[in-house]
Design a protein around this motif. Structure first.
Motif, mmCIF file in Angstrom:
data_model
loop_
_atom_site.group_PDB
_atom_site.id
_atom_site.type_symbol
_atom_site.label_atom_id
_atom_site.label_comp_id
_atom_site.label_asym_id
_atom_site.label_seq_id
_atom_site.Cartn_x
_atom_site.Cartn_y
_atom_site.Cartn_z
ATOM 1 N N GLY A 15 -11.640 11.491 -0.305
ATOM 2 C CA GLY A 15 -10.680 11.348 0.780
ATOM 3 C C GLY A 15 -10.129 9.939 0.876
ATOM 4 O O GLY A 15 -8.918 9.738 1.036
ATOM 5 N N LEU A 16 -11.024 8.959 0.780
ATOM 6 C CA LEU A 16 -10.594 7.559 0.829
ATOM 7 C C LEU A 16 -9.706 7.218 -0.364
ATOM 8 O O LEU A 16 -8.730 6.479 -0.239
ATOM 9 C CB LEU A 16 -11.816 6.640 0.857
ATOM 10 C CG LEU A 16 -12.660 6.674 2.143
ATOM 11 C CD1 LEU A 16 -13.947 5.874 1.943
ATOM 12 C CD2 LEU A 16 -11.864 6.114 3.318
ATOM 13 N N VAL A 19 -6.246 8.473 0.362
ATOM 14 C CA VAL A 19 -5.546 7.661 1.367
ATOM 15 C C VAL A 19 -5.080 6.344 0.754
ATOM 16 O O VAL A 19 -3.919 5.948 0.887
ATOM 17 C CB VAL A 19 -6.458 7.393 2.581
ATOM 18 C CG1 VAL A 19 -5.809 6.380 3.521
ATOM 19 C CG2 VAL A 19 -6.737 8.688 3.334
ATOM 20 N N ALA A 107 -5.973 8.555 9.111
ATOM 21 C CA ALA A 107 -5.580 7.822 7.903
ATOM 22 C C ALA A 107 -4.686 6.642 8.235
ATOM 23 O O ALA A 107 -4.826 5.563 7.654
ATOM 24 C CB ALA A 107 -4.881 8.766 6.929
ATOM 25 N N MET A 110 -6.770 3.859 9.498
ATOM 26 C CA MET A 110 -7.516 3.293 8.378
ATOM 27 C C MET A 110 -6.649 2.315 7.589
ATOM 28 O O MET A 110 -7.077 1.204 7.246
ATOM 29 C CB MET A 110 -7.988 4.422 7.455
ATOM 30 C CG MET A 110 -8.678 3.975 6.189
ATOM 31 S SD MET A 110 -10.402 3.554 6.447
ATOM 32 C CE MET A 110 -11.091 5.175 6.818
ATOM 33 N N LEU A 111 -5.412 2.687 7.326
ATOM 34 C CA LEU A 111 -4.519 1.830 6.547
ATOM 35 C C LEU A 111 -4.133 0.572 7.319
ATOM 36 O O LEU A 111 -3.988 -0.507 6.729
ATOM 37 C CB LEU A 111 -3.265 2.609 6.140
ATOM 38 C CG LEU A 111 -3.500 3.704 5.091
ATOM 39 C CD1 LEU A 111 -2.257 4.560 4.908
ATOM 40 C CD2 LEU A 111 -3.925 3.085 3.761
#
Length: 216
Positions: A15-16, A19, A107, A110-111
């Motif tokens: 998943g990471l 992203v 996401a 996270m970014l």
């Protein structure tokens, strides 16, 4: 910017990777499923950023963060955890992490954290920051005089005190009748003189040393 992904769960790493890989300015340079491999990969690949799970097998993520930061001071670490617990956040910052994020964050969030850390900012959720400050405001930890403050000028001590109270550069500039660029220069010099990375550590130091006191 090169990113090393370190998480015990293969699905989470995937998943990471999706992203991070979706961004034109970021690239995944490697992965690790345990702390010892994370450190070894970091030393070999020298990434710009490590996404480090807090609870890794063989060597926990906090200890791995400390080792990476000691060996590669230019490499930033963003610690990921499954729960928003103070002990993880505090330990991560002490170990040298530049950020602390819950793994189920969207996401987009996270970014934002990734790019903020890469810019040199500290990315910690406001709730965690508030609780870290409250750790000192409530008097749980008694202030201890810190000789490092002796290297600061009177103006720098004044600026540090306002940073410790949570004011941003614009607010400090208004309070001291200074230009915002001048305040940024003061903050940069304070961090350099005290050998600390960021404003979060400056806030903690201001309370630990007694420069800022509850209700003062």
């Amino acid at each position: 910017m090169g990113v090393l992904i370190c998480d015990a769960q293969e699905l989470m790493r995937a998943g990471l990777r999706m992203v991070v890989g979706s961004q034109t300015d970021l690239t995944v340079v490697g992965e690790a499923g345990d702390g010892e491999t994370a450190v070894a990969q970091a030393l070999t690949l020298r990434p710009d950023l490590v996404l480090m799970e807090a609870r890794l097998p063989r060597l926990d993520g906090i200890s791995a963060t400390a080792k990476v930061r000691a060996a590669l001071p230019e490499t930033r670490v963003l610690v990921l955890t499954a729960c928003d617990r103070d002990e993880y956040a505090y330990a991560a910052l002490r170990a040298g992490a530049s950020g602390f994020l819950v793994k189920d964050a969207p996401a987009a969030e996270m970014l934002v954290a990734v790019r903020g850390v890469l810019r040199g900012d500290t990315m910690v959720s406001p709730s965690v920051t508030r609780r870290l400050i409250d750790r000192y405001v409530t008097g749980v930890v008694a202030p201890v005089a810190d000789a490092r403050l002796d290297v600061l000028t009177d103006r720098e001590r004044e600026v540090l005190g306002l940073v410790g109270r949570g004011l941003n550069n614009a607010e400090i500039a208004g309070k001291l009748f200074l230009g915002e660029t001048t305040v940024k220069t003061h903050v940069a010099r304070i961090l350099a003189k005290l050998h600390i990375r960021d404003r979060i550590q400056a806030v903690v130091l201001a309370y630990e040393s007694g420069l800022v006191r509850p209700g003062g």
